[in-house]
Design a protein around this motif. Sequence first.
Motif, PDB file in Angstrom:
ATOM      1  N   VAL A 838       0.988  -1.203  -0.345  1.00  0.00           N
ATOM      2  CA  VAL A 838      -0.355   0.432   0.395  1.00  0.00           C
ATOM      3  C   VAL A 838       1.109   1.435  -0.028  1.00  0.00           C
ATOM      4  CG1 VAL A 838      -2.014   0.942   1.078  1.00  0.00           C
ATOM      5  CG2 VAL A 838      -1.966  -1.391   1.072  1.00  0.00           C
ATOM      6  N   ARG A 839       1.918   1.338   0.814  1.00  0.00           N
ATOM      7  CA  ARG A 839       2.885   2.650   1.072  1.00  0.00           C
ATOM      8  C   ARG A 839       3.524   2.840  -0.194  1.00  0.00           C
ATOM      9  NH1 ARG A 839       5.221   1.080   6.859  1.00  0.00           N
ATOM     10  NH2 ARG A 839       6.481  -0.928   6.375  1.00  0.00           N
ATOM     11  N   TYR A 840       4.287   1.552  -0.511  1.00  0.00           N
ATOM     12  CA  TYR A 840       5.259   1.475  -1.447  1.00  0.00           C
ATOM     13  C   TYR A 840       4.210   1.745  -2.671  1.00  0.00           C
ATOM     14  CZ  TYR A 840       7.936   1.398   2.852  1.00  0.00           C
ATOM     15  OH  TYR A 840       8.566   2.027   3.387  1.00  0.00           O
ATOM     16  N   ASP A 848      -3.658  11.103  -6.099  1.00  0.00           N
ATOM     17  CA  ASP A 848      -3.340  10.332  -4.874  1.00  0.00           C
ATOM     18  C   ASP A 848      -2.083  11.883  -4.126  1.00  0.00           C
ATOM     19  OD1 ASP A 848      -4.997   8.735  -4.822  1.00  0.00           O
ATOM     20  OD2 ASP A 848      -3.235   6.892  -5.429  1.00  0.00           O
ATOM     21  N   LEU A 849      -1.251  12.254  -5.165  1.00  0.00           N
ATOM     22  CA  LEU A 849      -0.663  13.176  -4.362  1.00  0.00           C
ATOM     23  C   LEU A 849      -0.834  14.684  -4.492  1.00  0.00           C
ATOM     24  CD1 LEU A 849       2.705  12.299  -6.919  1.00  0.00           C
ATOM     25  CD2 LEU A 849       2.617  11.322  -5.013  1.00  0.00           C
ATOM     26  N   ARG A 850      -2.091  14.346  -4.592  1.00  0.00           N
ATOM     27  CA  ARG A 850      -2.395  15.849  -5.295  1.00  0.00           C
ATOM     28  C   ARG A 850      -3.647  15.676  -3.826  1.00  0.00           C
ATOM     29  NH1 ARG A 850      -4.205  16.793 -10.850  1.00  0.00           N
ATOM     30  NH2 ARG A 850      -1.974  17.703 -12.313  1.00  0.00           N
ATOM     31  N   GLU A 851      -3.739  14.524  -3.580  1.00  0.00           N
ATOM     32  CA  GLU A 851      -4.910  14.553  -2.124  1.00  0.00           C
ATOM     33  C   GLU A 851      -3.724  14.791  -1.059  1.00  0.00           C
ATOM     34  OE1 GLU A 851      -8.591  13.656  -0.173  1.00  0.00           O
ATOM     35  OE2 GLU A 851      -7.860  14.785  -2.513  1.00  0.00           O
ATOM     36  N   LEU A 891       7.447  11.966  -0.793  1.00  0.00           N
ATOM     37  CA  LEU A 891       8.532  11.281  -1.636  1.00  0.00           C
ATOM     38  C   LEU A 891       8.904   9.842  -1.408  1.00  0.00           C
ATOM     39  CD1 LEU A 891      11.627  14.246  -0.955  1.00  0.00           C
ATOM     40  CD2 LEU A 891      10.266  13.816  -2.940  1.00  0.00           C
ATOM     41  N   GLN A 892       8.357   9.423  -0.132  1.00  0.00           N
ATOM     42  CA  GLN A 892       8.661   7.971   0.452  1.00  0.00           C
ATOM     43  C   GLN A 892       6.934   7.745  -0.935  1.00  0.00           C
ATOM     44  OE1 GLN A 892       8.157   8.482   4.585  1.00  0.00           O
ATOM     45  NE2 GLN A 892      10.163   6.305   4.168  1.00  0.00           N
ATOM     46  N   HIS A 893       6.491   7.956  -0.431  1.00  0.00           N
ATOM     47  CA  HIS A 893       4.961   8.019  -0.982  1.00  0.00           C
ATOM     48  C   HIS A 893       5.266   6.983  -2.341  1.00  0.00           C
ATOM     49  CE1 HIS A 893       0.973   5.895  -1.504  1.00  0.00           C
ATOM     50  NE2 HIS A 893       1.008   7.018  -2.284  1.00  0.00           N
ATOM     51  N   ALA A 894       6.286   8.436  -3.527  1.00  0.00           N
ATOM     52  CA  ALA A 894       5.819   8.565  -4.645  1.00  0.00           C
ATOM     53  C   ALA A 894       7.071   7.759  -5.467  1.00  0.00           C
ATOM     54  CB  ALA A 894       6.433  10.094  -5.221  1.00  0.00           C
ATOM     55  N   HIS A 895       7.674   7.716  -4.803  1.00  0.00           N
ATOM     56  CA  HIS A 895       9.479   7.484  -4.806  1.00  0.00           C
ATOM     57  C   HIS A 895      10.375   5.973  -4.334  1.00  0.00           C
ATOM     58  CE1 HIS A 895       9.634  10.636  -7.328  1.00  0.00           C
ATOM     59  NE2 HIS A 895       9.530  11.255  -6.590  1.00  0.00           N
ATOM     60  N   ALA A 896       9.530   5.157  -3.497  1.00  0.00           N
ATOM     61  CA  ALA A 896      10.707   4.319  -2.299  1.00  0.00           C
ATOM     62  C   ALA A 896      10.578   2.895  -2.911  1.00  0.00           C
ATOM     63  CB  ALA A 896       9.092   3.660  -1.545  1.00  0.00           C
ATOM     64  N   HIS A 897       9.158   2.691  -4.199  1.00  0.00           N
ATOM     65  CA  HIS A 897       9.109   1.841  -4.767  1.00  0.00           C
ATOM     66  C   HIS A 897      10.236   1.065  -5.971  1.00  0.00           C
ATOM     67  CE1 HIS A 897       7.139  -1.856  -6.701  1.00  0.00           C
ATOM     68  NE2 HIS A 897       8.245  -2.119  -8.015  1.00  0.00           N
ATOM     69  N   GLU A 912      17.253  11.373   4.014  1.00  0.00           N
ATOM     70  CA  GLU A 912      18.629  11.512   3.503  1.00  0.00           C
ATOM     71  C   GLU A 912      19.105  10.617   3.113  1.00  0.00           C
ATOM     72  OE1 GLU A 912      23.478  11.982   3.229  1.00  0.00           O
ATOM     73  OE2 GLU A 912      21.859  13.088   4.846  1.00  0.00           O
ATOM     74  N   ALA A 913      17.948   9.534   2.684  1.00  0.00           N
ATOM     75  CA  ALA A 913      18.008   8.974   1.313  1.00  0.00           C
ATOM     76  C   ALA A 913      17.886   9.521  -0.002  1.00  0.00           C
ATOM     77  CB  ALA A 913      16.974   7.573   1.720  1.00  0.00           C
ATOM     78  N   ALA A 914      16.356  10.782   0.020  1.00  0.00           N
ATOM     79  CA  ALA A 914      16.056  11.168  -0.911  1.00  0.00           C
ATOM     80  C   ALA A 914      16.998  11.984  -1.010  1.00  0.00           C
ATOM     81  CB  ALA A 914      14.802  12.448   0.067  1.00  0.00           C
TER      82      ALA A 914
END
Length: 998
Positions: A838-840, A848-851, A891-897, A912-914
């Motif tokens: 769900v989160r990644y 979803d990002l706009r929300e 940023l995690q939701h958008a890129h962690a995958h 730091e990872a970002a």
Amino acid sequence: MSSSERTSVRTLLARDGFSELGDADRLLTELADLVGIAREDLLVGADRAADPDAALESLVRVARRDPAAVGSALRRVGATLWLLLGASSGFGDFYLRHPAELAHVRAGEALPTADELRAELLEAVEADAEGFAATGEERAWVALRVRYRRLLARIAAYDLGATDAVAVLADVAAALADAAGAALEASLCVARTRVASGGAGTGLFPRDQVAQARLAIIGMGKTGARELNYVSDVDVIFVGGGTDALVDEIGESRVIDIATRLAVQTMRGISGMEIEPPLWEVDANLRPEGKQGALVRSLDSHLSYYERWAKSWEFQALLKARPLAGDRMLGEAYVAAVQPKVWTSGARENFVDSVQRMRERVTEHIPAADVPYQLKLGPGGIRDIEFTVQLLQLVHGLSDDAIRQPGTLDALDALVAEGYIGRGDAATFAHDYRVLRVLEHRVQLRDLRRTHLMPSQPDGLRVLARASGLADSGPGVWELWEGIKREVREIHVRLFYRPLLSAVASLSSDEHQLSTEQAHDRLAAIGFRDPAGALRHIGALTGGLSRKATIQRHLMPVMIRWFADGVDPDYGLLAFRRISERLGDTPWFLRMLRDSSGAAERLTRVLSGSRYIGELMEWIPESVAWLDSDELLRPRGGVLLQEEARAIQARHGTVVEAMRAVRALRRRELLRLAFGAVVGTLTIDELAAGLTTVSEVTIQATLRAVRREIVPPEDAALDFSVIAMGRFGGGELGFGSDADVLYVYEPNGVDPQRAHELALQLVAGIRTYSEDHRVPFDLDADLRPEGRNGPLVRSLDSYAEYYRRWSLSWEAQALLRARGVAGSVKLIDRFIALADDVRYPAEVKLQDLREIKRIKARVENERLPQGADRTRHLKLGPGGLSDVEWLVQLLQHAHAHRIPALRTTSTLDALEAAREAGLVPDAAAERLRDAWRLASRLRSANTLLSGKTSDVLPVDRGKLDGIGRLLEYPPRSATLVEEEWLRTARRARRAFEKLFYG
């Protein structure tokens, strides 16, 4: 003699302690022939000799010169001779020079009194009533030195014959000091004769002028304190003067010339090279200006110097001053005049530091090869004890004349009686001091020479062990020495360098005692808002005659100043009184505050700076002990806390009893972390990790206790877990933070309805039994699906179904910090796998990002408390925690995958990872990180200060200053704290807006 007879003889010699058996056998035969006494009779008492070989050699040497004198002495006091010569080859040399002196050796004599010693030595120089010797020739000094050594042998015989050398040490040392004083008195009589023109010497002044001249010899150091060694420098100061008639006749400078001549000749009589060797060095270097100063000064000249020029060490030296010889009235006048200056010297600027530095310089100048053997000057030696005692006396003696004792042992007794040093430490110091002095005496007796070194060779150690009676062997006496060194050094370092000494020394003279008439105004002046209330607390703490009240009276002037330096001195003093009353007569409490390296100052700091700590300490007063150890202020590991929690549950049969103990564990560890935060032993990251661990252990223990009570054996297959969310899931808790959680279960064969009911009961039990009205523990489940409107607990399948069909973007965002903390590990793993999907997500919808962005704007507008200043809200305000966390989560939701490093529940790790992935510029990442850290520290400090949770930076200047002090800003930094937050938040907000909405 047959070989078997010779073997038997040597066996007997070995039994008596001889080591050179062949030489001993030969010398014993020679001695028997010289003195006409049977060999077996000669050996009576030899077994008590420290070194029978050396004793026998001395007896033979003297007997070769005067066999009759030796034979007579052996028949009368043979055992005493073995004892004396076995411990001292120096006395062997003396009797070789003067065999007739053997006739004066007595068995079982008591120590000579001061009057006896004086009479004997004045008789030796044939002194008359005016204080002149019958002759000023060198033979008078020889007679003096020979008689002195006769008396010294009497003292040594008493000392060596005692069953317990440690017990008689003080009396022996006093007799040695009295003997030194008597020797100086006798030498002064000879000096008067030599200086007077009518004498046999090369006189310079008329006899009547010499008779009217006054010279007082002041004993200093060990001589002044009547704790002298066998062979030691005798420290003196000479004070000159004369009758009024003499001063009128020849003038004061001429009078001082006469006194100086007397002093020079007196010293020569003791230390000069004559036919009979010198007794010891007369050391006058403690006089004003040391070696460069005049040998003799008038009383007024001395006082003028001490008033204007004297250094701290000179007052320390004067602590033991007493009239030793010469003009008694002048000597007493000198001591009476300088004593007030001695006892005010502790208030001099940097006095304590100067004494401490002087002790360190003494140690630094010891040759490296001598350090392990130095009984006197080395670490753990005699000087460590003496300097500690003297520093305590000089600092506290300003206001307490009961501790103004010249002798080390007497001073220790007084310091104990007045509460300045603990009984245990004083008893150890007193015993070790006596033992060290006995060892020092024995090594000096060996050759009658000045030394303070332990023997380095096995034979020397063996002799020392036998001479002292302190050990059975050479290795044993060395082990004793090493143990005492460690013991003395530990106490010395703890007492000699404790901050309380410097603080007391820096008090003005009127601050040492708090009088009712002046205290009210003083308390108000230094920052107490309720001085009348403070006086009541002080009175309650210090009133009475108990030892506890005595120690409190010593502590209070210093602690009041430390409280006044804090944020809220009134509350700090009140809390201290409550803790003191809770601890009652607990012996370690006040002893620790008095003796520790910083516990008292730390206690005032935490109590005046944190109501959170003060309220918890009332429930856990024994926690004061932690302030004496940085290690005890470190967070305890999760494994240790888990083991303790499990042990608690094993001991308690019911959930109520178990949870009472678990709540106590949580309070205790929260207090430990609060201490660490306030005294600065923890970083913000360590604090967050510690608070998170305590919360995890509490929930785990609560779940175990509740499950044992609720879930019957037939339903044991039910899996149940607690999932941490929010800052709890991120391991980022601060003081006052809620613990966000989700509850999940899996029936595992249990009837689904039954499983759901049991899960609800478990949740209810966890929430009920984890409640703590003293330190609230809010388990917040509002981040669950559907928020407050959704069920408190769901099955894993229910969560999966919900997230698959109805999950909103904010719910996926909430799962970014989900982490299992309690319950079934298998279930936690399955829930986290579900959460990861769900989160990644592999594909993120733009809507979803706009929300997420829309909800963030809505939160800023709707969730801020009504009337609150947005810029001061540390969580929801611009640049606050929410800005940093929402940006990171977006940023995690958008890129962690595609970027695995973003898959972490830690906000700062994800930031730091970002940054490393190029999603956040370096400068922006630094500004966001600084804002998040500062906001976290400010929130925790606010809670610690007030004992209440708040997300708003206070407007009140006093509270802002208090927060700043907790964060180690200087006093009166309210504006600095405020400006730093507003500046940091503005910079972070600009970075947030550019990255979040851009």
